[in-house]
Design a protein around this motif. Structure first.
Motif, PDB file in Angstrom:
ATOM      1  N   PHE A 725       0.835  -1.206   0.000  1.00 20.31           N
ATOM      2  CA  PHE A 725       0.000   0.000   0.000  1.00 20.31           C
ATOM      3  C   PHE A 725       0.864   1.247   0.000  1.00 20.31           C
ATOM      4  N   LYS A 726       0.232   2.366  -0.339  1.00 22.27           N
ATOM      5  CA  LYS A 726       0.899   3.668  -0.376  1.00 22.27           C
ATOM      6  C   LYS A 726      -0.168   4.749  -0.393  1.00 22.27           C
ATOM      7  N   ARG A 762      -8.163  10.084   5.599  1.00 19.89           N
ATOM      8  CA  ARG A 762      -7.434  11.207   6.174  1.00 19.89           C
ATOM      9  C   ARG A 762      -6.325  10.680   7.085  1.00 19.89           C
ATOM     10  N   GLU A 763      -5.442  11.561   7.485  1.00 21.39           N
ATOM     11  CA  GLU A 763      -4.296  11.141   8.297  1.00 21.39           C
ATOM     12  C   GLU A 763      -4.724  10.630   9.671  1.00 21.39           C
ATOM     13  N   THR A 764      -5.871  11.071  10.144  1.00 20.42           N
ATOM     14  CA  THR A 764      -6.324  10.635  11.468  1.00 20.42           C
ATOM     15  C   THR A 764      -7.022   9.286  11.442  1.00 20.42           C
ATOM     16  N   ASP A 765      -7.329   8.770  10.243  1.00 17.84           N
ATOM     17  CA  ASP A 765      -8.137   7.555  10.127  1.00 17.84           C
ATOM     18  C   ASP A 765      -7.315   6.285  10.312  1.00 17.84           C
ATOM     19  N   LEU A 766      -8.046   5.178  10.426  1.00 15.66           N
ATOM     20  CA  LEU A 766      -7.437   3.847  10.510  1.00 15.66           C
ATOM     21  C   LEU A 766      -7.941   3.006   9.343  1.00 15.66           C
ATOM     22  N   ILE A 767      -7.077   2.093   8.877  1.00 17.90           N
ATOM     23  CA  ILE A 767      -7.472   1.172   7.805  1.00 17.90           C
ATOM     24  C   ILE A 767      -7.389  -0.247   8.341  1.00 17.90           C
ATOM     25  N   SER A 782      -1.639   7.425   8.907  1.00 18.47           N
ATOM     26  CA  SER A 782      -0.444   8.262   9.045  1.00 18.47           C
ATOM     27  C   SER A 782       0.846   7.451   8.936  1.00 18.47           C
ATOM     28  N   ASP A 783       0.748   6.109   9.126  1.00 18.70           N
ATOM     29  CA  ASP A 783       1.932   5.250   9.011  1.00 18.70           C
ATOM     30  C   ASP A 783       2.194   4.800   7.572  1.00 18.70           C
ATOM     31  N   ILE A 784       1.235   5.058   6.674  1.00 13.20           N
ATOM     32  CA  ILE A 784       1.402   4.656   5.268  1.00 13.20           C
ATOM     33  C   ILE A 784       2.239   5.718   4.559  1.00 13.20           C
ATOM     34  N   PRO A 785       3.301   5.316   3.853  1.00 16.50           N
ATOM     35  CA  PRO A 785       4.187   6.313   3.226  1.00 16.50           C
ATOM     36  C   PRO A 785       3.504   7.044   2.070  1.00 16.50           C
ATOM     37  N   GLY A 793       4.568   0.901  -3.879  1.00 17.45           N
ATOM     38  CA  GLY A 793       4.139   0.896  -2.485  1.00 17.45           C
ATOM     39  C   GLY A 793       5.021   0.017  -1.628  1.00 17.45           C
ATOM     40  N   VAL A 794       4.668  -0.111  -0.360  1.00 15.69           N
ATOM     41  CA  VAL A 794       5.427  -0.911   0.599  1.00 15.69           C
ATOM     42  C   VAL A 794       4.523  -2.000   1.162  1.00 15.69           C
ATOM     43  N   ARG A 795       5.150  -3.016   1.781  1.00 16.61           N
ATOM     44  CA  ARG A 795       4.390  -4.136   2.321  1.00 16.61           C
ATOM     45  C   ARG A 795       3.557  -3.676   3.520  1.00 16.61           C
ATOM     46  N   GLY A 796       2.230  -3.834   3.444  1.00 17.03           N
ATOM     47  CA  GLY A 796       1.341  -3.423   4.528  1.00 17.03           C
ATOM     48  C   GLY A 796       0.916  -4.567   5.421  1.00 17.03           C
ATOM     49  N   ILE A 797       0.761  -5.751   4.825  1.00 16.81           N
ATOM     50  CA  ILE A 797       0.363  -6.925   5.594  1.00 16.81           C
ATOM     51  C   ILE A 797       1.140  -8.120   5.064  1.00 16.81           C
ATOM     52  N   ARG A 798       1.620  -8.962   5.974  1.00 15.60           N
ATOM     53  CA  ARG A 798       2.391 -10.134   5.584  1.00 15.60           C
ATOM     54  C   ARG A 798       1.437 -11.294   5.315  1.00 15.60           C
TER      55      ARG A 798
END
Length: 825
Positions: A725-726, A762-767, A782-785, A793-798
């Motif tokens: 994700f990104k 938004r930056e305050t939200d959670l996914i 906010s942790d997603i680059p 993108g980068v690895r979000g879930i293994r």
């Protein structure tokens, strides 16, 4: 009869106006009921019958430190000397004073059967026994110290107190109810520690406000049966104006079992009957006013109340609970009416005024008992002074007594020869000769010194207001330490008295999950920890062969729209969807959603609040790239059989539905990673049955996988099927006309997999990302680059093996809203 006789008889008859006579007689009756029966006195918080019971028991010596005595003996004493009414009425009053579910602090200690919360009556008075409780000692204490006035009883054969000393703040601690003529009182019980705290706060600051008392000291009623209580505006009005009310709700826990759920009632509202509540629930189940209850049983014992309500397998506990609150006494209202007798006149007072009058009365009692004690000590000091003086002339006094003709002459000789006063002379003569000769002078001096010191203090107390306040505060502190306990009734914020079903259900966030085989459930999103990107997540699925295919977030009171593969829409409230644990499978949606057939397959779920001021349309996106806008008001009314939401063409199905303002831009994403951004206003509004127009060009086996609106966001989050994700700034997505091919937004390869989801966050939200093997990972946006449009993108879930991303849910969070800060170890 002769005219003479008529005139004679007429002379003995007084002509009066009947309306005047009836008015006078009724007023006298009304005042008798008000003053002598129905209303508690502000000073001791007691009605006449309760006061007479306590006084009679105290007079008989049936106090807390003495053995119990037959109730019939006590009732006989009360009705014979003080209360000329029926013995049943007196006994019932005494019984209530002994019931810990009627009185917050019982005034009578009962021995035997004194009734139950199920409405069972007490045993006959010949079988039960009673004595005063320890609390009552502080209501009648020091009554023999000229602290209160005494009046004649009903036939002037006895004297009884007009009111008791009332050191224990009984009016507020135990409250009181009564119905007089043309008026009624309903004073709720309170927590003793809170009442004492409030009184002490008033003593320290007479300018304290009622709001300050309620916020920091007396938090509201505290009922003997506990339960939950609203503390909104109506309660505050009650304490400010004398008239208000609170809502009391039973304390009910929801217990999940392997097969179903059950409700456990542990506390019920004040002055309700447990047996009648159970009977009422059974009636409602029988006439089908409440569905979902399979059994009800009373498991209460001496340890407390426990009523178990077993629910059917497919029932929703929250819905059943709201109906129970509405149709039974598990929720009841309690009116606050702070009416009491002040100097024998009915007065409706506010909380602060009640405290003020209590303090004034207690200060008066302290002064009166101090004067009484001082006078008694001064009399004793006078006698001791005479005995001390007599010690110096003991031989002469003995000689005088021997020569005297009698006591009267001896007394006169003592008074004239040595200037003893009458009390001193009498005390000397009353002493035995052997005691007179052995007077312990040191003992006399010590007692005299102690009395002088005590009298000096009492003089200061009688004259000094600050000293009086200190004594009263110390006295109240002592009472609170002896009898105070923790609050039993919990307060819940709610200012509305007539609470509707829906308002009983907390409007909290909830996650809705639908599996491939059509099992639906609600899950508390707080069950999932926030994890660092690249984590494995935790399981949300008990059956790996039935993966989650749709997940969404909403609130308990949201309308939830369910869209099917045939283009129909169904609607229910979120709270109607039953909540399960995160690993449970849930309930088949065809069993839950009326009108849904086995042929219908849910393809989209939309939680929707009444937000017509913000959103004007529902915008639909299909798998083959069609887009349609329809006025949101067309979905206000949906019956249980559903209604057409969109006319789908053969082979097409709905992918996404979202509310839009009419001024947004829409992002539509394909499986191949291409996204088109179009202005919403280039798609004209259409009817419910319309199919829409082309939004994005779909070629070959490609399909639309998602769509979002630009409303309120700065970045677009994109996720691949293998868990990359990104975030990308929306400025990198140019706006184009509809039916274009779109632009590449993710560099896809074998490692990333296909394009899976597009999210407007938004930056305050959670996914929350759910994989095909049923694992969920919850991460901060906010942790997603933030990367370019063409980045992979980068690895979000293994993910393990061939597993892929199944569904993605966005949880909206306001600025400052706390997140659960648990990280995966």
């Amino acid at each position: 009869m002769s005219n003479e006789n008529n005139q004679h008889n007429h002379g003995n008859i007084k002509t009066i106006d009947i309306s005047t006579e009836v008015r006078k007689d009724f007023l006298e009756y009304a005042m008798s009921v008000i003053v002598s029966r129905a209303l508690p006195d502000l000073k001791d918080g007691l009605k006449p019958v309760h006061r007479r019971i306590i006084y009679a028991m105290n007079d008989l010596g049936i106090t807390a430190d003495k053995p119990h005595k037959k109730s019939a003996r006590i009732v006989g004493e009360v009705i014979g000397k003080y209360h000329p009414h029926g013995d049943t009425a007196v006994y019932e009053s005494m019984v209530r004073m002994a019931q810990d579910f009627s009185y917050r602090y019982p005034l009578v200690d009962g021995h035997g059967n004194f009734g139950s919360i199920d409405g069972d009556g007490a045993a006959a008075m010949r079988y039960t026994e009673a004595r005063l409780s320890k609390v009552s000692n502080w209501i009648i204490k020091d009554i023999d110290m000229d602290t209160v006035p005494f009046v004649d009883n009903y036939d002037a054969s006895e004297r009884e107190p007009a009111y008791l000393t009332g050191y224990f703040p009984n009016l507020l601690a135990n409250g009181g109810m009564g119905i007089a003529v043309g008026m009624a009182t309903s004073i709720p019980p309170h927590n003793l520690r809170e009442v004492v705290s409030g009184i002490k706060a008033y003593i320290d600051n007479n300018e304290i406000t009622i709001d300050e008392l309620l916020d920091n000291h007396i938090l509201g009623p505290d009922f003997p049966t506990g339960a939950l209580m609203t503390n909104g505006q109506r309660m505050r009005e009650g304490y400010k104006t004398g008239k208000g009310g609170v809502i009391i709700r039973s304390k009910i826990d929801i217990e999940e079992t392997d097969k179903s759920a059950r409700l456990i009632v542990t506390e019920i509202p004040y002055q309700t009957n447990k047996a009648k509540i159970i009977e009422r629930i059974a009636e409602l189940v029988k006439d089908k006013s409440i569905d979902g209850i399979s059994d009800i049983r009373d498991e209460s014992n001496y340890e407390g109340i426990r009523v178990v309500i077993d629910l059917k397998r497919d029932s929703n506990p929250d819905v059943v609970l709201s109906k129970l609150y509405k149709y039974t006494s598990l929720q009841s209202s309690y009116s606050i009416n702070l009416l009491s007798l002040h100097n024998s006149i009915p007065a409706l007072l506010d909380l602060k005024t009640i405290i003020k009058h209590y303090v004034d009365f207690q200060i008066n009692v302290i002064i009166k008992r101090s004067i009484y004690e001082k006078n008694k000590l001064e009399k004793r000091l006078n006698i001791l002074s005479g005995l001390n003086k007599a010690h110096d002339i003991i031989d002469e006094i003995i000689e005088l007594i021997k020569k005297s003709a009698g006591d009267q002459e001896s007394k006169e000789q003592l008074m004239s020869r040595w200037d003893f006063n009458e009390e001193q002379a009498k005390a000397i003569l009353d002493l035995q000769l052997k005691r007179l000769s052995r007077l312990d002078r040191d003992k006399l001096h010590n007692e005299m010194d102690q009395i002088k010191e005590r009298v000096s203090y009492l003089n200061k107390l009688i004259e000094n207001t600050e000293e009086q306040n200190t004594v009263l505060k110390d006295q109240l502190t002592d009472i609170a330490e002896k009898f105070g306990d923790d609050r039993r009734t919990e307060t819940i914020s709610d200012s509305v008295m007539n609470i509707e079903d829906e308002e009983l259900i907390p409007d909290v966030k909830t996650m809705i999950l639908l599996s491939e085989e059509g099992y639906i459930r609600r899950v508390d999103s707080e069950e999932f920890r926030i994890q660092k990107r690249g984590g494995r997540g935790i399981s949300v699925n008990a059956a790996n062969e039935d993966p989650i295919v749709i997940s969404t977030m909403g609130k308990m009171r949201d309308h939830v729209l369910f869209f099917t593969n045939s283009g129909k829409v169904f609607r229910t409230k979120a709270y109607n969807i039953r909540q399960y644990s995160r690993t449970a499978r849930g309930l088949p949606i065809v069993n839950f959603l009326n009108g849904l057939t086995n042929e219908d397959k849910i393809t989209a779920i939309l939680p929707l609040r009444n937000t017509k001021e913000k959103f004007k349309y529902l915008t639909f996106i299909t798998q083959k790239g069609m887009i349609k806008r329809t006025d949101i008001t067309m979905f206000d009314s949906i019956n249980q059989n559903g209604k057409i939401a969109i006319g789908l063409k053969d082979g097409d199905q709905l992918v996404s539905v979202m509310p839009t303002t009419g001024e947004d831009t829409i992002f539509i994403a394909n499986k191949t990673g291409k996204v088109i951004r179009i202005s919403e206003d280039i798609v004209r509004p259409l009817s419910r049955t319309a199919s829409g127009v082309k939004g994005i060009k779909v070629e070959g086996d490609d399909v639309v996988v998602g769509a979002v609106t630009s409303f309120g966001i700065e970045n677009i989050t994109t996720i691949s099927s293998k868990g990359n994700f990104k975030k990308t700034a929306i400025s990198e997505y140019r706006i184009s006309g509809r039916n274009g091919k779109g632009i590449k937004v993710m560099n896809l390869n074998e490692k990333t997999g296909d394009f899976n989801s597009i999210i407007a966050a938004r930056e305050t939200d959670l996914i929350m990302i759910i994989s095909s093997d049923g694992n969920l990972i919850k991460t901060r946006v906010s942790d997603i680059p933030l990367l370019s449009r063409s980045a992979a993108g980068v690895r979000g879930i293994r993910l393990s093996g061939d597993n892929q991303i199944q569904t993605v849910t966005l949880e909206y969070r306001k600025n400052g809203e706390e997140n659960q800060e648990f990280e995966e170890e």
